[in-house]
Write an enzyme that holds these catalytic residues in place. Structure first.
Site, short mmCIF file in Angstrom:
data_model
loop_
_atom_site.label_atom_id
_atom_site.label_comp_id
_atom_site.label_asym_id
_atom_site.label_seq_id
_atom_site.Cartn_x
_atom_site.Cartn_y
_atom_site.Cartn_z
N TRP A 1 0.87 -1.19 0.00
CA TRP A 1 0.00 0.00 0.00
C TRP A 1 0.91 1.24 0.00
O TRP A 1 1.83 1.31 0.82
CB TRP A 1 -0.89 -0.05 1.24
CG TRP A 1 -1.82 1.12 1.40
CD1 TRP A 1 -2.62 1.68 0.44
CD2 TRP A 1 -2.03 1.88 2.60
NE1 TRP A 1 -3.33 2.73 0.98
CE2 TRP A 1 -2.99 2.88 2.30
CE3 TRP A 1 -1.52 1.81 3.90
CZ2 TRP A 1 -3.43 3.79 3.24
CZ3 TRP A 1 -1.98 2.71 4.84
CH2 TRP A 1 -2.92 3.70 4.52
N ASP B 1 -0.93 -5.66 9.31
CA ASP B 1 -1.89 -4.65 8.90
C ASP B 1 -3.15 -5.39 8.48
O ASP B 1 -3.16 -6.09 7.46
CB ASP B 1 -1.31 -3.83 7.74
CG ASP B 1 -2.27 -2.74 7.30
OD1 ASP B 1 -3.38 -2.65 7.86
OD2 ASP B 1 -1.90 -1.96 6.39
N LYS C 1 -13.39 -0.80 5.78
CA LYS C 1 -13.95 -1.61 4.70
C LYS C 1 -14.97 -2.62 5.21
O LYS C 1 -16.07 -2.70 4.69
CB LYS C 1 -12.82 -2.34 3.96
CG LYS C 1 -12.23 -1.57 2.82
CD LYS C 1 -11.43 -0.34 3.19
CE LYS C 1 -10.09 -0.68 3.81
NZ LYS C 1 -9.21 0.48 3.99
#
Ligand code: PLA
Length: 456
Positions: A185, A266, A302
């Protein structure tokens, strides 16, 4: 003594040299403006000045963020067929943002509960939220939780959790190097650099196979200095959509533990990869089960669609309850000067859902529906390319997992698709499958076909 300052308004001049005089002058100005509003206007409004007068004139214009900037460009495009596949944000079949039903229900309960207030939360956030977040990622029966070896602090979504974890490690951990997968990311290197860690990389993705470079992964971790921090995507690797298998995770775990590396997970997509919260947490739980220490950053952006509420958590699993409580005391010193304490609303929604069996079940059903819709978009896009006989092997679209497909399209092909088809995506060829619908698949497939066959 400081020299007196002369203040001029249109109609009066006041000379003052003390705070008391200054207050009088403010009062005088107020009276002038009451009597003659134009007088104070004249006084306040500065005459237009050249940019070169600005103390910030040396600044260069910064580029837009590579991910969030895609939305900025999309918003400026007047085309009715434009499609935003940049940022990873879930859309319905109708192309609309989704607020989950369970979220609406709990929000209603919160509004109706007049005993609630908006006082500051503690520095570490909402206690219920923290306990339930740890349970969600580690599992209800986790020995680390039962032995009180986990400290969890509510942070500002996934990004804030990574940042707090990074700052804590930079201050208190003996090794200041963090290894990130290539690619990762785009915000990871910036978050950890600014936190005070130095960033190194390990091989992760093999473009030739569009799969995992497992050998490279193990070799690079194998040659990392003992004690280094290793950032691992818990599931649904962003941007590649390629995750290790559980067997591979077990090998990674053994290597990490044997070299005393410190894992920092993560977890931004729990439930989005497989549709199951427990299955997606397996890699993390594998590491917790061996009794070793680790960090996890969780995001509810999300999986609960709480993007803008900025709700997440950082958990640190320690060897003992005593260490965990000292770690927590130090986390408070990181957080307090950064943003003092986290926001209350999003965490109250999450806690309301996680603590109620019925709402929790309802959430898992809604989550599965989101994951399934993404999986069906993969199939539809794959089928559409096959029916167009688009050159190339597109099976990675159905093999990859999570929110994104790492298409393999290059930056030129991406800009062709944006310019000619108004399709917006990141320049590395990543598309957010969650932004796609049955209606827009043909348009995307046409664009990919054209980019592959004609653009270059
Ligand atoms: N970690 C990973 C791997 C992510 O992909 C994202 C978000 C985050 C953390 C942080 O999310 P949060 O702070 O909103 O909880 N990545 C998005 C959005 C979805 C972004 O770039 O901010 C993306 O499009 O990659």
């Amino acid at each position: 003594m400081r020299p007196p300052v002369i203040l001029k308004t249109t109609s009066i001049s006041v000379t003052y040299s003390s705070p008391c005089d200054r207050r009088l002058s403010t009062l005088a100005r107020h009276f002038v403006s009451v009597c003659d509003p134009m007088a104070s206007e004249d006084n306040i409004s500065a005459s237009p000045t050249a940019a070169s007068d600005s103390v910030f004139n040396h600044l260069l214009r910064a580029p837009e963020d590579p991910i969030l900037g895609v939305t900025v460009a999309y918003n400026k495009d007047p085309s009715p067929v434009k499609l935003n596949l940049g940022v990873g944000a879930y859309r319905t079949e109708e192309g609309k943002p989704l607020v989950l039903n369970v979220v609406r229900k709990v929000e209603q309960q919160l509004i109706n509960d007049l005993s609630r207030n908006k006082e500051y939360l503690p520095i570490v956030g909402l206690a219920d939220f923290n306990k339930l977040s740890a349970k969600l990622i580690f599992g209800a029966d986790s020995p680390a939780i039962q032995e009180n070896r986990v400290t969890t602090v509510q942070c500002l979504s996934g990004t804030g959790s990574l940042r707090v974890g990074g700052e804590f490690l930079a201050k208190h951990y003996h090794q200041r190097t963090i290894y990130l997968p290539t690619p990762t990311w785009g915000n990871h290197p910036k978050v950890f650099n600014l936190a005070g860690l130095s960033v190194e990389t390990y091989r992760y993705y093999a473009p030739a196979t569009r799969g995992l470079d497992f050998q490279g992964f193990l070799e690079d971790l194998g040659s990392a200095p003992s004690g280094s921090i290793v950032l691992l995507h818990a599931c649904a690797h962003n941007p590649t959509g390629v995750d290790p298998t559980l067997e591979q995770w077990e090998q990674i775990r053994q290597l990490i533990r044997s070299k005393a590396l410190l894992p920092f997970f993560d977890s931004a997509y729990q439930g989005f990869a497989s549709g199951s919260l427990d299955a997606d947490a397996q890699p993390v739980r594998l590491f917790v089960a061996d009794g070793g220490e680790l960090l996890v950053a969780q995001s509810y952006a999300k999986n609960l669609g709480l993007y803008g509420e900025r709700v997440g958590a950082l958990s640190i699993v320690c060897k003992s309850a005593d260490v965990a409580s000292r770690v927590e005391s130090q986390l408070k010193l990181v957080i307090r000067p950064m943003y003092s304490n986290p926001p209350i609303h999003g965490a109250s929604i999450v806690a309301g859902i996680l603590k109620d069996g019925d709402l929790f079940n309802e959430w898992t059903i809604e989550l599965k529906a989101m994951a399934d819709r993404i999986i069906s978009m993969r199939q539809q896009l794959f089928d559409a390319l096959r029916s167009r006989e688009t050159p190339g092997d597109w099976s990675h679209i159905i093999k990859q997992i999570g929110m994104f497909t790492f298409t393999g399209l290059n930056a030129e092909q991406v800009s062709f698709m944006t310019n000619e088809y108004h399709i917006y995506m990141t320049s590395d060829g990543r598309i957010s499958m969650a932004g796609l619908s049955s209606k827009t698949v043909p348009h995307l497939a046409d664009a990919i076909h054209a980019a592959v066959t004609r653009a270059l």
